[in-house]
Design an enzyme around this catalytic site. Sequence first.
Site, PDB file in Angstrom:
ATOM      1  N   GLY A 226     -35.536 -13.317  -4.361  1.00  0.00           N
ATOM      2  CA  GLY A 226     -36.380 -14.233  -5.111  1.00  0.00           C
ATOM      3  C   GLY A 226     -36.590 -13.832  -6.551  1.00  0.00           C
ATOM      4  N   SER A 227     -35.674 -13.033  -7.101  1.00  0.00           N
ATOM      5  CA  SER A 227     -35.846 -12.509  -8.455  1.00  0.00           C
ATOM      6  C   SER A 227     -35.483 -13.517  -9.530  1.00  0.00           C
ATOM      7  CB  SER A 227     -34.987 -11.252  -8.642  1.00  0.00           C
ATOM      8  OG  SER A 227     -33.604 -11.580  -8.539  1.00  0.00           O
TER       9      SER A 227
ATOM     10  N   LEU B 186     -32.467 -13.731 -10.561  1.00  0.00           N
ATOM     11  CA  LEU B 186     -31.335 -13.108 -11.244  1.00  0.00           C
ATOM     12  C   LEU B 186     -29.997 -13.432 -10.569  1.00  0.00           C
ATOM     13  CD1 LEU B 186     -32.805  -9.556 -12.005  1.00  0.00           C
ATOM     14  CD2 LEU B 186     -32.604 -11.508 -13.555  1.00  0.00           C
TER      15      LEU B 186
ATOM     16  N   SER C 146     -28.804 -13.730  -4.601  1.00  0.00           N
ATOM     17  CA  SER C 146     -28.207 -14.279  -3.379  1.00  0.00           C
ATOM     18  C   SER C 146     -26.754 -14.661  -3.597  1.00  0.00           C
ATOM     19  CB  SER C 146     -29.001 -15.503  -2.907  1.00  0.00           C
ATOM     20  OG  SER C 146     -30.319 -15.156  -2.559  1.00  0.00           O
TER      21      SER C 146
ATOM     22  N   GLU D 297     -22.593 -21.208   0.034  1.00  0.00           N
ATOM     23  CA  GLU D 297     -24.036 -21.191  -0.200  1.00  0.00           C
ATOM     24  C   GLU D 297     -24.628 -22.593  -0.312  1.00  0.00           C
ATOM     25  OE1 GLU D 297     -27.164 -18.642  -2.981  1.00  0.00           O
ATOM     26  OE2 GLU D 297     -25.021 -18.685  -3.470  1.00  0.00           O
TER      27      GLU D 297
ATOM     28  N   ASP E 174     -24.324 -19.030 -10.970  1.00  0.00           N
ATOM     29  CA  ASP E 174     -24.466 -17.646 -10.508  1.00  0.00           C
ATOM     30  C   ASP E 174     -23.187 -17.120  -9.862  1.00  0.00           C
ATOM     31  OD1 ASP E 174     -27.067 -17.700 -11.402  1.00  0.00           O
ATOM     32  OD2 ASP E 174     -27.934 -18.121  -9.434  1.00  0.00           O
TER      33      ASP E 174
END
Length: 324
Positions: A91-92, A94, A97, A129, A141
Amino acid sequence: MSPYCDRFGGLVLNATIDLYAYATVALLDEPKLRFVATDQQQVFQCPLDPLIPASGPLSLHQGVYNRIVREFRNGEPLAVSISTHSDAPAGSGLGASSTLVVAMVKAFVEILNLPLGEYDIARLAYEIERIDLGLQGGRQDQYAATFGGVNYIEFYANERVVVNPLRVKNWIMSELEASTVLYYTGVSRESARIIAEQSQRMEAQDVDSLAALDELKDEARSMKECILRGDLDRFAQSMQKGWAAKQRTASSINSSPVQRAIDAAREAGAYAGKVSGAGGGGFVILFVDPERRADVTRALTDLGEGATHQCHFTARGTQGWRIG
């Protein structure tokens, strides 16, 4: 993020930092599957099967295994152990995941000798994902983690993506690194709700939300030009404009911990700040005068809520190797 990038095209300016996700894949001599997330102290085991339900804390591991077996082994199960850990907290914001999925895919590329290049790995990680597992989010990401370095990424309809590596001068990268402070708010955010609201506003043709997304895209273009030219004053201005626009895309992007951090940093001398990822919590990125860096760090520490982190840029993307 769809549907915006499918209709209007999307732009992302992205740089990778030295927080990593690690994945180890080992073949087993017995007919079973074993998935482990050592940082979360989570373990999943089951008898060998070509398809397993993807749910719970290790759904990413399960989703990667299911897709690899289906697409590259014609449904024939593979007795494996997958062990992972990540330097970044869950949950950052960044991209932790997505980076973890990329790492697991790369590990399977190595152990199965799959003929996949960078674009293939990033696209496969995105599909696992976002499509297979149905997790909300964008596309940037997976491509950032796969390619590494500073990239200007273009997104178009029909899942077309173009990654443009930027040749940024060494002194500019050094100044950017010295000017960047990462602050973890201590609040792990759930991005799905924020992203769902953004998507709904786009589908509904919300005028202000679409205008904000247009502005965000313009600022990505502006920031790219700034770092190539070394115009860091304008870079900070674009960063602040982008943060203002981002807040108009969903109601819960900002939060009390995020705002307190940005306010404290600005009062201590930071030029600009924005939340990373979807928002609501996670990491805040702050752009500061290097001479005021210590002042900003102290101001954030005095909040007593989160923690500051060093930011070191890295040019390497996903790496894979074999042991033994």
